[in-house]
Motif scaffolding. Structure first.
Motif, PDB file in Angstrom:
ATOM      1  N   GLN A  14     -62.926  -7.865 -55.158  1.00 20.68           N
ATOM      2  CA  GLN A  14     -61.954  -7.912 -56.249  1.00 20.68           C
ATOM      3  C   GLN A  14     -62.251  -9.091 -57.161  1.00 20.68           C
ATOM      4  O   GLN A  14     -62.915 -10.049 -56.780  1.00 20.68           O
ATOM      5  CB  GLN A  14     -60.525  -8.022 -55.715  1.00 20.68           C
ATOM      6  CG  GLN A  14     -60.165  -9.384 -55.157  1.00 20.68           C
ATOM      7  CD  GLN A  14     -58.761  -9.427 -54.604  1.00 20.68           C
ATOM      8  OE1 GLN A  14     -58.358  -8.551 -53.845  1.00 20.68           O
ATOM      9  NE2 GLN A  14     -58.015 -10.454 -54.965  1.00 20.68           N
ATOM     10  N   ALA A  28     -59.067   4.222 -60.918  1.00 18.98           N
ATOM     11  CA  ALA A  28     -57.725   4.512 -60.418  1.00 18.98           C
ATOM     12  C   ALA A  28     -56.720   3.520 -60.985  1.00 18.98           C
ATOM     13  O   ALA A  28     -56.891   2.302 -60.863  1.00 18.98           O
ATOM     14  CB  ALA A  28     -57.710   4.459 -58.894  1.00 18.98           C
ATOM     15  N   ASP A  72     -52.862   1.725 -61.236  1.00 19.67           N
ATOM     16  CA  ASP A  72     -52.028   1.111 -60.190  1.00 19.67           C
ATOM     17  C   ASP A  72     -52.898   0.738 -58.996  1.00 19.67           C
ATOM     18  O   ASP A  72     -52.606   1.070 -57.846  1.00 19.67           O
ATOM     19  CB  ASP A  72     -50.903   2.054 -59.762  1.00 19.67           C
ATOM     20  CG  ASP A  72     -49.824   2.211 -60.829  1.00 19.67           C
ATOM     21  OD1 ASP A  72     -49.400   1.179 -61.397  1.00 19.67           O
ATOM     22  OD2 ASP A  72     -49.419   3.348 -61.105  1.00 19.67           O
ATOM     23  N   GLY A  73     -53.973   0.021 -59.274  1.00 25.30           N
ATOM     24  CA  GLY A  73     -54.980  -0.246 -58.262  1.00 25.30           C
ATOM     25  C   GLY A  73     -54.485  -1.014 -57.053  1.00 25.30           C
ATOM     26  O   GLY A  73     -55.000  -0.815 -55.949  1.00 25.30           O
ATOM     27  N   ASN A  74     -53.478  -1.885 -57.214  1.00 25.90           N
ATOM     28  CA  ASN A  74     -52.954  -2.606 -56.055  1.00 25.90           C
ATOM     29  C   ASN A  74     -52.475  -1.630 -54.984  1.00 25.90           C
ATOM     30  O   ASN A  74     -52.619  -1.882 -53.784  1.00 25.90           O
ATOM     31  CB  ASN A  74     -51.795  -3.513 -56.457  1.00 25.90           C
ATOM     32  CG  ASN A  74     -52.169  -4.508 -57.532  1.00 25.90           C
ATOM     33  OD1 ASN A  74     -52.481  -4.117 -58.652  1.00 25.90           O
ATOM     34  ND2 ASN A  74     -52.138  -5.790 -57.213  1.00 25.90           N
ATOM     35  N   SER A 131     -53.149   2.004 -55.113  1.00 29.58           N
ATOM     36  CA  SER A 131     -54.006   3.180 -54.912  1.00 29.58           C
ATOM     37  C   SER A 131     -55.373   2.845 -54.328  1.00 29.58           C
ATOM     38  O   SER A 131     -55.978   3.668 -53.635  1.00 29.58           O
ATOM     39  CB  SER A 131     -54.199   3.925 -56.246  1.00 29.58           C
ATOM     40  OG  SER A 131     -54.875   3.113 -57.200  1.00 29.58           O
ATOM     41  N   PHE A 132     -55.877   1.636 -54.596  1.00 23.77           N
ATOM     42  CA  PHE A 132     -57.258   1.343 -54.218  1.00 23.77           C
ATOM     43  C   PHE A 132     -57.518   1.411 -52.718  1.00 23.77           C
ATOM     44  O   PHE A 132     -58.529   2.008 -52.305  1.00 23.77           O
ATOM     45  CB  PHE A 132     -57.685  -0.026 -54.757  1.00 23.77           C
ATOM     46  CG  PHE A 132     -59.076  -0.424 -54.350  1.00 23.77           C
ATOM     47  CD1 PHE A 132     -60.188   0.128 -54.971  1.00 23.77           C
ATOM     48  CD2 PHE A 132     -59.280  -1.336 -53.328  1.00 23.77           C
ATOM     49  CE1 PHE A 132     -61.478  -0.218 -54.583  1.00 23.77           C
ATOM     50  CE2 PHE A 132     -60.550  -1.703 -52.937  1.00 23.77           C
ATOM     51  CZ  PHE A 132     -61.655  -1.140 -53.566  1.00 23.77           C
ATOM     52  N   LEU A 172     -57.843   5.131 -51.714  1.00 21.22           N
ATOM     53  CA  LEU A 172     -58.979   5.802 -52.337  1.00 21.22           C
ATOM     54  C   LEU A 172     -60.309   5.246 -51.841  1.00 21.22           C
ATOM     55  O   LEU A 172     -61.281   5.993 -51.684  1.00 21.22           O
ATOM     56  CB  LEU A 172     -58.897   5.676 -53.861  1.00 21.22           C
ATOM     57  CG  LEU A 172     -58.040   6.726 -54.568  1.00 21.22           C
ATOM     58  CD1 LEU A 172     -57.851   6.361 -56.032  1.00 21.22           C
ATOM     59  CD2 LEU A 172     -58.651   8.114 -54.438  1.00 21.22           C
ATOM     60  N   ILE A 180     -65.361   3.454 -56.274  1.00 18.47           N
ATOM     61  CA  ILE A 180     -63.935   3.474 -56.561  1.00 18.47           C
ATOM     62  C   ILE A 180     -63.566   2.179 -57.268  1.00 18.47           C
ATOM     63  O   ILE A 180     -63.872   1.090 -56.793  1.00 18.47           O
ATOM     64  CB  ILE A 180     -63.091   3.611 -55.278  1.00 18.47           C
ATOM     65  CG1 ILE A 180     -63.503   4.857 -54.474  1.00 18.47           C
ATOM     66  CG2 ILE A 180     -61.600   3.651 -55.622  1.00 18.47           C
ATOM     67  CD1 ILE A 180     -63.215   6.172 -55.149  1.00 18.47           C
ATOM     68  N   GLY A 239     -60.275   0.216 -58.737  1.00 14.77           N
ATOM     69  CA  GLY A 239     -58.832   0.121 -58.871  1.00 14.77           C
ATOM     70  C   GLY A 239     -58.462  -0.865 -59.963  1.00 14.77           C
ATOM     71  O   GLY A 239     -58.949  -1.997 -59.982  1.00 14.77           O
ATOM     72  N   GLY A 297     -55.595  -2.961 -61.285  1.00 15.25           N
ATOM     73  CA  GLY A 297     -54.274  -3.450 -60.909  1.00 15.25           C
ATOM     74  C   GLY A 297     -53.888  -4.693 -61.683  1.00 15.25           C
ATOM     75  O   GLY A 297     -54.462  -5.005 -62.734  1.00 15.25           O
ATOM     76  N   ASP A 334     -46.993  -3.920 -55.478  1.00 11.59           N
ATOM     77  CA  ASP A 334     -47.849  -2.740 -55.485  1.00 11.59           C
ATOM     78  C   ASP A 334     -47.984  -2.172 -56.895  1.00 11.59           C
ATOM     79  O   ASP A 334     -49.039  -1.631 -57.260  1.00 11.59           O
ATOM     80  CB  ASP A 334     -47.288  -1.659 -54.553  1.00 11.59           C
ATOM     81  CG  ASP A 334     -47.411  -2.045 -53.089  1.00 11.59           C
ATOM     82  OD1 ASP A 334     -48.356  -2.787 -52.750  1.00 11.59           O
ATOM     83  OD2 ASP A 334     -46.566  -1.603 -52.290  1.00 11.59           O
TER      84      ASP A 334
END
Length: 304
Positions: free
Chosen positions: A43, A76, A78-80, A82-83, A86, A106, A108, A110, A116
């Motif tokens: 991240q 993706a 809302d990465g916090n 969904s990541f 996924l 992938i 995310g 966020g 979240d």
């Protein structure tokens, strides 16, 4: 590949991560507990020059070498939230190895902090509502947000791994699903697959549907037409009743989450303007829980 600590620890610039190859394990606390790590991920916090917003970007790159054309990639929202799911689903697609599928990168998207769902999503994911007086700046920023993805984020991710320009997807749930539909209708060339889960079509008096005007003409200019998967939980709209709805049921009935998604999928399927249209009514799922099967179905739809 290196691991990261989610969501508290911030790692160094991606180039330094690649150069080092490994990162030190998190320090063990005095009582023996230590932060959990998410395998095969990293991240980084960045500030967009376009939106002025700080984003927390999460990335998972497959361990297997990239195909000749590059990795498929899912961006993706809302990465916090969904990541993590996924990223695991992406790794599972490689473990199964069924049908010659290539595991995707992938990404995310966020926000900083422990939530979240970051508060700036209300601005980043929503289109101009068209409602008179709605000029607070707290909403309607979707075009700048999509500019950020296209002009700043995508080139940054391409420095981490080779990406296949013909196999890229956008996933979003709720307001994120609204953003996904907006991108499809107004910028259909940005992605080849659009995964809209429980989209908030009701927002701003259904402002997103204004993008259907001229949509076919925008599609006609593309070398290949994109695909769309729409999904919604069956419990997101109350069952028909002879009695007036009360409280949350009244709000949900007015938003018509199930009907709106089903009707839009049917309209787009009948028009034949997209390469594929798939609709999933997710049994026994409400607005929150529907996101999990939507991610699984969406990734399968994309990789197939």
């Amino acid at each position: 590949m290196s691991s990261i600590i989610l969501p508290r620890r911030r790692f160094v610039h991606a180039a330094a991560v690649l150069a080092c190859g490994t990162l030190a394990a998190p320090a063990r606390a005095a009582d023996g507990w230590q932060p959990a790590v998410l395998s095969q991920a990293r991240q980084r916090d960045i500030t967009s020059a376009i939106t002025g917003q700080q984003y927390r970007i999460f990335v998972s790159v497959p361990e297997a070498p990239a195909p000749a054309g590059g990795y498929p990639v899912v961006f993706a929202l809302d990465g916090n939230a969904s990541f993590p799911t996924l990223a695991l689903l992406g790794r599972m697609s490689a473990w199964r190895g069924a049908g010659g599928k290539t595991a995707p990168v992938i990404v995310g998207i966020g926000y900083q902090g422990e939530r979240d769902y970051g508060m700036p999503r209300g601005r980043d994911y929503t289109p101009p509502s068209g409602i008179p007086g709605d000029k607070t700046g707290a909403s309607g920023g979707v075009d700048l947000f999509l500019d950020f993805i296209e002009r700043e984020l995508r080139p940054l991710i391409a420095t981490l791994a080779p990406l296949d320009p013909s196999r890229q997807a956008l996933y979003g749930h709720s307001y994120g699903g609204l953003c996904t539909l907006y991108a499809l209708f107004n910028r259909p060339a940005m992605f080849q697959t659009y995964l809209a889960a429980s989209p908030s079509i009701w927002y701003g008096e259904r402002a997103v549907l204004s993008g259907l005007q001229g949509f076919e003409q925008r599609l006609a200019r593309l070398p290949a037409r994109p695909a769309l998967m729409l999904s919604v939980g069956e419990l997101e709209q109350p069952a028909p009743s002879d009695k007036p709805y009360q409280g949350r049921d009244a709000v949900a009935a007015g938003r018509r989450m199930v009907d709106e998604a089903r009707e839009l999928a049917g309209k787009l399927s009948a028009a034949g303007t997209l390469s594929r249209v798939q609709f999933h009514l997710l049994a026994h799922e409400n607005h929150g829980s529907a996101s999990f099967p939507a991610m699984a179905r969406g990734l399968e739809f994309f990789l197939d």
